[in-house]
Scaffold this motif. Structure first.
Motif, PDB file in Angstrom:
ATOM      1  N   ALA A 148       0.813  -1.217   0.000  1.00 17.15           N
ATOM      2  CA  ALA A 148       0.000   0.000   0.000  1.00 17.15           C
ATOM      3  C   ALA A 148       0.846   1.267   0.000  1.00 17.15           C
ATOM      4  O   ALA A 148       0.711   2.111   0.871  1.00 17.15           O
ATOM      5  N   SER A 149       1.706   1.377  -0.973  1.00 17.01           N
ATOM      6  CA  SER A 149       2.463   2.607  -1.203  1.00 17.01           C
ATOM      7  C   SER A 149       3.517   2.902  -0.163  1.00 17.01           C
ATOM      8  O   SER A 149       3.968   4.034  -0.045  1.00 17.01           O
ATOM      9  N   LYS A 150       3.943   1.902   0.585  1.00 21.35           N
ATOM     10  CA  LYS A 150       4.989   2.132   1.577  1.00 21.35           C
ATOM     11  C   LYS A 150       6.333   2.295   0.857  1.00 21.35           C
ATOM     12  O   LYS A 150       6.771   1.429   0.123  1.00 21.35           O
ATOM     13  N   LEU A 151       6.987   3.421   1.107  1.00 16.42           N
ATOM     14  CA  LEU A 151       8.247   3.721   0.444  1.00 16.42           C
ATOM     15  C   LEU A 151       9.436   3.290   1.291  1.00 16.42           C
ATOM     16  O   LEU A 151       9.452   3.505   2.497  1.00 16.42           O
ATOM     17  N   THR A 152      10.435   2.730   0.637  1.00 15.72           N
ATOM     18  CA  THR A 152      11.733   2.522   1.289  1.00 15.72           C
ATOM     19  C   THR A 152      12.724   3.409   0.579  1.00 15.72           C
ATOM     20  O   THR A 152      12.868   3.343  -0.647  1.00 15.72           O
ATOM     21  N   PHE A 153      13.416   4.220   1.356  1.00  9.41           N
ATOM     22  CA  PHE A 153      14.340   5.198   0.790  1.00  9.41           C
ATOM     23  C   PHE A 153      15.746   4.655   0.686  1.00  9.41           C
ATOM     24  O   PHE A 153      16.188   3.834   1.505  1.00  9.41           O
ATOM     25  N   GLY A 154      16.448   5.130  -0.318  1.00  5.17           N
ATOM     26  CA  GLY A 154      17.864   4.865  -0.429  1.00  5.17           C
ATOM     27  C   GLY A 154      18.641   5.678   0.578  1.00  5.17           C
ATOM     28  O   GLY A 154      18.094   6.517   1.298  1.00  5.17           O
ATOM     29  N   THR A 155      19.924   5.421   0.607  1.00  7.45           N
ATOM     30  CA  THR A 155      20.807   6.054   1.588  1.00  7.45           C
ATOM     31  C   THR A 155      21.032   7.528   1.314  1.00  7.45           C
ATOM     32  O   THR A 155      21.464   8.259   2.182  1.00  7.45           O
ATOM     33  N   GLY A 156      20.739   7.962   0.103  1.00  9.87           N
ATOM     34  CA  GLY A 156      20.921   9.371  -0.247  1.00  9.87           C
ATOM     35  C   GLY A 156      22.294   9.634  -0.836  1.00  9.87           C
ATOM     36  O   GLY A 156      23.289   8.991  -0.458  1.00  9.87           O
ATOM     37  N   THR A 157      22.342  10.575  -1.748  1.00  7.39           N
ATOM     38  CA  THR A 157      23.608  11.026  -2.332  1.00  7.39           C
ATOM     39  C   THR A 157      23.682  12.535  -2.180  1.00  7.39           C
ATOM     40  O   THR A 157      22.817  13.253  -2.698  1.00  7.39           O
ATOM     41  N   ARG A 158      24.682  12.960  -1.439  1.00  2.00           N
ATOM     42  CA  ARG A 158      24.837  14.409  -1.265  1.00  2.00           C
ATOM     43  C   ARG A 158      25.708  14.939  -2.385  1.00  2.00           C
ATOM     44  O   ARG A 158      26.879  14.563  -2.514  1.00  2.00           O
ATOM     45  N   LEU A 159      25.111  15.797  -3.192  1.00  2.21           N
ATOM     46  CA  LEU A 159      25.795  16.354  -4.360  1.00  2.21           C
ATOM     47  C   LEU A 159      26.228  17.783  -4.067  1.00  2.21           C
ATOM     48  O   LEU A 159      25.428  18.606  -3.656  1.00  2.21           O
ATOM     49  N   GLN A 160      27.491  18.032  -4.298  1.00  2.00           N
ATOM     50  CA  GLN A 160      28.030  19.388  -4.142  1.00  2.00           C
ATOM     51  C   GLN A 160      28.652  19.793  -5.462  1.00  2.00           C
ATOM     52  O   GLN A 160      29.599  19.150  -5.936  1.00  2.00           O
ATOM     53  N   VAL A 161      28.096  20.822  -6.065  1.00  2.00           N
ATOM     54  CA  VAL A 161      28.614  21.320  -7.335  1.00  2.00           C
ATOM     55  C   VAL A 161      29.413  22.577  -7.058  1.00  2.00           C
ATOM     56  O   VAL A 161      28.883  23.560  -6.535  1.00  2.00           O
TER      57      VAL A 161
END
Lengths: 117, 112
Positions: free
Chosen positions: B97-110
């Motif tokens: 029922a639409s339960k999301l599992t998130f990735g670890t994230g990527t912090r992008l610095q330009v």
């Protein structure tokens, strides 16, 4: 504009206080809303699924007596952090999806930054 | 248990360069999302990918999905400073029922 409203955006309070956070879907009905917690520099962790008219479903390791969830209407879910302690300090975010359009992304509230002194 | 991993976790890149963020997930899913988060803010939806081979583009960002490999990519073309943020992929747990599992994230610095 925002389709999910979360309030308050920031709370600073003393240890032992209970804090209520509201999450409203503004222009659609949400039978299900989700509550997440995010610690600094970490990902979002699902705490519980809030179900309109029934009990919330909690993720493993989340204390249901500490994090009380009420979803009394199709547009409002509340999370109450009871007897908060410094370790409960975190960024809390709610989300909701439009019931009629199952493939659309969930819309997230602006989050509540909770700081317990 | 569904696991979602991203790499790299941190990415520093110069303006004008291209790069790709990868998102791997461990079990079958039919929906994958990409979100952007600015510091101190909540999540902004970027893309929804619904089927194998799906590709979506918005400005300098392009996302793709390979359900057989359980892999999604977020490609950045000619990066600009305004793209600096943390990017998350998230996967729907099939049948939950639409339960999301998130990735670890990527912090992008330009950098300029």
């Amino acid at each position: 504009g925002a389709v999910v409203s979360q309030h308050p955006s920031r709370v600073i309070c003393k240890s032992g206080t209970s804090v209520k956070i509201e999450c409203r879907s503004l222009d659609f009905q949400a039978t299900t809303m989700f509550w997440y917690r995010q610690f600094p520099k970490q990902s979002l962790m699902l705490m519980a699924t809030s179900n309109e008219g029934s009990k919330a479903t909690y993720e493993q390791g989340v204390e249901k007596d500490k994090f009380l969830i009420n979803h009394a209407s199709l547009t409002l879910s509340t999370l109450t952090v009871t007897s908060a302690h410094p370790e409960d300090s975190s960024f809390y975010i709610c989300s909701a999806g439009r019931r009629a359009v199952g493939n659309q992304p969930q819309h997230f509230g602006d989050g509540t930054r909770l700081s317990i002194l | 248990e569904l696991k979602v991993e991203q790499n790299p976790l941190f990415l520093s890149m110069q303006e004008g360069k291209n790069y790709t963020i990868y998102c791997n997930y461990s079990t079958t899913s039919d929906r994958l999302y990409w979100y952007r988060q600015d510091p101190g803010k909540s999540l902004e939806s970027l893309f929804v990918l619904l089927s194998n081979g799906a590709v979506k583009q918005e400005g300098r960002l392009m996302a793709s999905l390979d359900t057989k490999a359980r892999l999604s990519t977020l490609h950045i073309t000619a990066a600009v400073h305004d793209l600096s943020a943390t990017y998350f992929c998230a996967v729907i747990n099939t049948g939950t029922a639409s339960k999301l599992t998130f990735g670890t994230g990527t912090r992008l610095q330009v950098t300029l």
